[in-house]
Every structure is written in structure tokens, then in C-alpha cells.
Enzyme design. Structure first.
Site, PDB file in Angstrom:
ATOM      1  CB  SER A  98      -0.964  -0.038   1.193  1.00 30.09           C
ATOM      2  OG  SER A  98      -1.955   0.943   1.069  1.00 30.09           O
ATOM      3  CG  ASP A 194      -7.363  -2.735  -2.653  1.00 28.90           C
ATOM      4  OD1 ASP A 194      -7.943  -1.913  -1.933  1.00 28.90           O
ATOM      5  OD2 ASP A 194      -6.123  -2.875  -2.671  1.00 28.90           O
ATOM      6  CG  HIS A 224      -5.932  -2.260   0.792  1.00 34.55           C
ATOM      7  ND1 HIS A 224      -5.301  -1.833  -0.351  1.00 34.55           N
ATOM      8  CD2 HIS A 224      -5.312  -1.611   1.823  1.00 34.55           C
ATOM      9  CE1 HIS A 224      -4.351  -0.965  -0.037  1.00 34.55           C
ATOM     10  NE2 HIS A 224      -4.332  -0.816   1.274  1.00 34.55           N
TER      11      HIS A 224
END
Length: 246
Positions: A98, A194, A224
Site C-alpha cells: 500500500s 480492493d 486490500h
């Protein structure tokens, strides 16, 4: 046992370092995540079994490291990460999750000779602009300007406190708006379910970056966190591919 390191900016960074063969695999976590997360701990376990050198750490304002989250910005966390690399001799394979994906891309651009390979997991490049600022309504933008911060709902618990400094400093860190050469093996991983980083971002990153050995893998239904058993094994397989390509 957790060790600590004081950066040139006088921030105390907590980390776990596993001895083994190089290149060292360095895990860079996400926004408000810490080094006790599922992916970081799983990869440390893999590294120990494989005899591979491995590093996981907390950015300032995260986990066991010093600082207050709301006082920090992307540049601070980039500095934390590059300071940690000063502890390591030789090339590294970066694994960025991320926000850690964005930071790893910045490191790759700033010091490509240190990077032996790159794996990103739901990479969130330029998210302060494209994920926050671009979705703020007029009231939120006015509050940010007047108060210097705004609370944004989070599906992971307490609201995120987004500061004006985080937004403005992030504009100096963009990787999707500038040339991005990745002259080593790269594996981008992205889940189609996600809700934090859309598949379109992964495709945009893949199309924007310039490299001779880049692959984007989309995992149908993965969210995610990218932390179920199959996703964790895919991360390991991707790291091993990158290591084997050297």
C-alpha cells in the site's frame, strides 16, 4: 527482540532484523500499519526458514517507533526507510504494501543501485492526492485549510486524521507524474476486490513505469489486506522470482 535506531532526524525507529543471505528483503508497511501485521510477520517466518536476510520496521508515528502519526508526512516516512537502509550493506529487495509501495518506488527512483528487485502489494502511489484530496468535497477542503486537518472515515477503525502538511508535502513525492525507471525485476500484485486502492491504479502504475522485467498480477476477489493464505504464498513466490532473476 525489537531493536531501535535513531535516524539523522532524531526519530527512534523500532525494527526486527533477521540475519541470513542477501540480498536482504525489506518490508515496507502501509498507512497506519505496523510491523506486527500479518504480511510482515509471515514474511519474516519465510525468511527464517529460507535463511534469507529480512528487515521489518515501524515508521515514525507508527507501532513502537517514536513520534505522533498526525505530525508526520510521506517525506518523513521515506526518510525513515532510507535511514534504515543505511544499516544494511549491499543491495536489497523491497516489498512495499500500500503506502509502502509508494515509498518503495521513491526509494527505487532515488537510489536504484541499492535495489535488486521490487515487489508491491496493492501499491498506493500518490494516494495523498488521488486518494484523499481528489475525493474531498468543498467543506472538507475548507476545513483542511482553516484547521490544518480533517477527519476521514476509515473501514479499519478510528477515522484517519489527514493533515494539510500530509497533502502538501505529498505533492513533492509523486511517482505517477514523473519518469519512473525500474531497471530490475518488478512484480506488482493487486486484488480486484480492493476498496482502498482500485485496480485502475495498479494498471496506471504498470503502464507508467519503465522496466524490462515487470509483471502485474491481478488476484480475483482479493481485498486490500492481501493476507489470506493464497495471497501470502503469492507474495513469497513473487519475492523468489525477483531473487532468482538477478
Amino acid at each position: 527482540m525489537t531493536d531501535t535506531f535513531v535516524t539523522p532526524q532524531k526519530r527512534t525507529i523500532a525494527y526486527h532484523l533477521t540475519d541470513g543471505t542477501g540480498p536482504m528483503v525489506v518490508f515496507l508497511g502501509g498507512f497506519k500499519s505496523d510491523m506486527t501485521g500479518t504480511k510482515a510477520v509471515f514474511l519474516e517466518g519465510w525468511a527464517k526458514k529460507a535463511g534469507r536476510a529480512f528487515l521489518r520496521f515501524d515508521y515514525s508515528g507508527h507501532g513502537e517507533s517514536s513520534g505522533v502519526f498526525e505530525d508526520c508526512c510521506i517525506g518523513d516516512w521515506f526518510d525513515d526507510a532510507t535511514a534504515m537502509l543505511d544499516l544494511i550493506a549491499g543491495p536489497v529487495v523491497l516489498v512495499g504494501s500500500s503506502m509502502g509501495g509508494w515509498i518503495s518506488l521513491q526509494i527505487a527512483r532515488a537510489m536504484p543501485r541499492r535495489v535488486a528487485g521490487l515487489v508491491t502489494i496493492a501499491a498506493a502511489p500518490d494516494f495523498t492526492e488521488d486518494g484523499f484530496w481528489a475525493t474531498f468535497d468543498d467543506a472538507q477542503k475548507a476545513e483542511l485549510e482553516a484547521e490544518g486537518r480533517v477527519a476521514v472515515p476509515s473501514e479499519y477503525g478510528d477515522p484517519y486524521i489527514i493533515t494539510k502538511r500530509l497533502i502538501e508535502e505529498g505533492r513533492d513525492r509523486f511517482v505517477l507524474r514523473k519518469t519512473l525507471a525500474l531497471p530490475f525485476a518488478v512484480r506488482f500484485l493487486q486484488g480486484t476486490a480492493d476498496t482502498s486502492v482500485p485496480t485502475a491504479t495498479a494498471l496506471k502504475l504498470f503502464e507508467h513505469a519503465d522496466g524490462k522485467d515487470m509483471r502485474l498480477t491481478l488476484v480475483d476477489g482479493a481485498d486490500h489486506s492481501f493476507s489470506d493464505g493464497a495471497c501470502l504464498e503469492l507474495i513469497v513466490a513473487s519475492i523468489e522470482e525477483v531473487l532468482a532473476s538477478r
